[in-house]
Design a protein around this motif. Sequence first.
Motif, PDB file in Angstrom:
ATOM      1  N   LEU A 214      26.173 -18.674 -10.057  1.00 29.66           N
ATOM      2  CA  LEU A 214      27.538 -18.792 -10.596  1.00 29.66           C
ATOM      3  C   LEU A 214      28.264 -20.000 -10.015  1.00 29.66           C
ATOM      4  O   LEU A 214      29.188 -20.538 -10.635  1.00 29.66           O
ATOM      5  CB  LEU A 214      28.347 -17.523 -10.283  1.00 29.66           C
ATOM      6  N   HIS A 215      27.853 -20.443  -8.820  1.00 32.73           N
ATOM      7  CA  HIS A 215      28.514 -21.595  -8.202  1.00 32.73           C
ATOM      8  C   HIS A 215      28.315 -22.869  -9.016  1.00 32.73           C
ATOM      9  O   HIS A 215      29.040 -23.850  -8.799  1.00 32.73           O
ATOM     10  CB  HIS A 215      27.987 -21.804  -6.786  1.00 32.73           C
ATOM     11  N   SER A 216      27.354 -22.848  -9.922  1.00 31.03           N
ATOM     12  CA  SER A 216      27.137 -24.029 -10.760  1.00 31.03           C
ATOM     13  C   SER A 216      28.044 -24.024 -11.988  1.00 31.03           C
ATOM     14  O   SER A 216      28.019 -24.972 -12.773  1.00 31.03           O
ATOM     15  CB  SER A 216      25.670 -24.099 -11.202  1.00 31.03           C
ATOM     16  N   LEU A 217      28.831 -22.962 -12.155  1.00 29.25           N
ATOM     17  CA  LEU A 217      29.757 -22.859 -13.292  1.00 29.25           C
ATOM     18  C   LEU A 217      31.155 -23.320 -12.896  1.00 29.25           C
ATOM     19  O   LEU A 217      31.520 -23.279 -11.713  1.00 29.25           O
ATOM     20  CB  LEU A 217      29.848 -21.411 -13.775  1.00 29.25           C
ATOM     21  N   PRO A 218      31.949 -23.733 -13.866  1.00 32.64           N
ATOM     22  CA  PRO A 218      33.365 -23.985 -13.575  1.00 32.64           C
ATOM     23  C   PRO A 218      34.016 -22.721 -13.025  1.00 32.64           C
ATOM     24  O   PRO A 218      33.616 -21.604 -13.349  1.00 32.64           O
ATOM     25  CB  PRO A 218      33.950 -24.360 -14.943  1.00 32.64           C
ATOM     26  N   LYS A 219      35.016 -22.894 -12.204  1.00 35.45           N
ATOM     27  CA  LYS A 219      35.644 -21.781 -11.496  1.00 35.45           C
ATOM     28  C   LYS A 219      36.100 -20.665 -12.431  1.00 35.45           C
ATOM     29  O   LYS A 219      35.859 -19.485 -12.160  1.00 35.45           O
ATOM     30  CB  LYS A 219      36.842 -22.322 -10.705  1.00 35.45           C
ATOM     31  N   ARG A 220      36.703 -20.989 -13.556  1.00 39.46           N
ATOM     32  CA  ARG A 220      37.253 -19.971 -14.455  1.00 39.46           C
ATOM     33  C   ARG A 220      36.176 -19.100 -15.099  1.00 39.46           C
ATOM     34  O   ARG A 220      36.459 -17.981 -15.543  1.00 39.46           O
ATOM     35  CB  ARG A 220      38.092 -20.640 -15.545  1.00 39.46           C
ATOM     36  N   GLN A 221      34.923 -19.595 -15.137  1.00 36.09           N
ATOM     37  CA  GLN A 221      33.851 -18.828 -15.764  1.00 36.09           C
ATOM     38  C   GLN A 221      33.136 -17.900 -14.778  1.00 36.09           C
ATOM     39  O   GLN A 221      32.269 -17.125 -15.181  1.00 36.09           O
ATOM     40  CB  GLN A 221      32.827 -19.777 -16.394  1.00 36.09           C
ATOM     41  N   ARG A 222      33.491 -17.960 -13.519  1.00 32.47           N
ATOM     42  CA  ARG A 222      32.804 -17.128 -12.519  1.00 32.47           C
ATOM     43  C   ARG A 222      33.379 -15.720 -12.433  1.00 32.47           C
ATOM     44  O   ARG A 222      32.717 -14.801 -11.961  1.00 32.47           O
ATOM     45  CB  ARG A 222      32.876 -17.788 -11.138  1.00 32.47           C
ATOM     46  N   TYR A 223      34.629 -15.538 -12.856  1.00 32.26           N
ATOM     47  CA  TYR A 223      35.293 -14.254 -12.643  1.00 32.26           C
ATOM     48  C   TYR A 223      34.683 -13.119 -13.468  1.00 32.26           C
ATOM     49  O   TYR A 223      34.513 -12.005 -12.953  1.00 32.26           O
ATOM     50  CB  TYR A 223      36.789 -14.378 -12.949  1.00 32.26           C
ATOM     51  N   LEU A 224      34.352 -13.363 -14.737  1.00 33.57           N
ATOM     52  CA  LEU A 224      33.819 -12.284 -15.579  1.00 33.57           C
ATOM     53  C   LEU A 224      32.518 -11.708 -15.011  1.00 33.57           C
ATOM     54  O   LEU A 224      32.412 -10.477 -14.870  1.00 33.57           O
ATOM     55  CB  LEU A 224      33.604 -12.773 -17.016  1.00 33.57           C
ATOM     56  N   PRO A 225      31.515 -12.513 -14.661  1.00 35.74           N
ATOM     57  CA  PRO A 225      30.306 -11.927 -14.081  1.00 35.74           C
ATOM     58  C   PRO A 225      30.575 -11.144 -12.788  1.00 35.74           C
ATOM     59  O   PRO A 225      29.936 -10.125 -12.529  1.00 35.74           O
ATOM     60  CB  PRO A 225      29.419 -13.147 -13.805  1.00 35.74           C
ATOM     61  N   LEU A 226      31.520 -11.621 -11.976  1.00 34.50           N
ATOM     62  CA  LEU A 226      31.816 -10.938 -10.722  1.00 34.50           C
ATOM     63  C   LEU A 226      32.532  -9.610 -10.949  1.00 34.50           C
ATOM     64  O   LEU A 226      32.327  -8.647 -10.193  1.00 34.50           O
ATOM     65  CB  LEU A 226      32.669 -11.839  -9.818  1.00 34.50           C
TER      66      LEU A 226
END
Length: 409
Positions: A214-226
């Motif tokens: 997920l660290h390879s994604l833009p910050k806003r796209q990390r929240y849903l998987p988490l």
Amino acid sequence: MAAHIMIANSSQTYVVIPLSIQPEDNGYLIGNQELEDFYQFPEEGLCIITLLQQGRTIAEVKAECDRAFPESVDVDDFIGTLTDIGFISPSEQKADFQQKLASTPQDKRWKFALPQKIAGAIFSAPALLVYLAILGYAALSAANDPRLRFNPHALYIRENFTLTLLALLLLQALTTALHELGHMTAAAKYGIKSKLGWGNRLWSIVAEADLSGLHSLPKRQRYLPLMAGLITDLLNIACVTLLIKLLLSRDADPFFIQIFQALILQILFTMSWQFNVFLKTDIYYALCVYCNYPNLDSEARVYLRAHLHRLSGGRLGAAGPSQYYNLGTLRAFAALWLAGRVLALILLFVVVIPTLLRYGRDAWRVVGNSVSSSYDKWDLSLFFILSSALLALGLYVWLKGRTRISKGN
């Protein structure tokens, strides 16, 4: 360090492993998904990595940094750091470097693969509306029928101890699998591969979905998987509530009703557990994203060991770095980390172990009572043995991990 000594030849060039780079508020998050290593670097670090990727020599990198930045940049030290963490290697060692990367220990965790199109459909806007409809219907049903509301006494049992424990363990394993599947499916929506394995949070054995990519994604796209695990938990509660409604309409045995009511309490407990950020839970990782602090837990440990080292006059702990990425955030989390660990240990010795010992005392009394049936004797005895074994296993894994960390230090 040896890596720093190698930087003597100004004409030296380096080979760089594939790296993902994501801008953060105060720098860049740079790492490799396969190695599962990500680090926060300033703009100077990104500049050096970019120049090394272009095949520039040490002399050219230093000259470019002198032109680009008003303050002096310690290029040698940073290249030594990149070498230590395995991001670069001298060009003449390229073959050995690639062989080393290829010969890393085999990962025995289950690799999750789901087509991005299917994962996207599962977490699409129409699908989320369906999930909201299920949640709404379950909530409305519970509002109209008190029997469908949370039963705080569902985990209190007076018979069929072993059968209840085994049933709840099986059902909890199912809901846990769905929780982790929610994480991995949401990550697959963005094309991120994940792995599933086992680990521990203190003395609790837990399933762990590795979402390092997920660290390879833009910050806003990390929240849903988490947060997808908690979303799945809410959906699980709604589905179990509707199942209880069906069982009640069929006049099912009260034992089954209580089992599913107890399952809802277990899911609620695991959801509340996620807020224990000192245990690297889902909320912890979301907090790391929000604070732009990917290694908050590990830095808090370093920070606390450094304080212990200073307070003990160098007899305990270990000396820490001269500065930290964000000292204010780190201090707050370190205090929370320490308080959470202390409270968890109090819970273990004041609640968990005494409760288990009371069950052991009850089992001993039942076994020694000639009036008790053979079923009751075996039931309570097996319940105590299984419960003790689960706690002992968790404590063993936890203490073994602590011993390994101590030896590593």
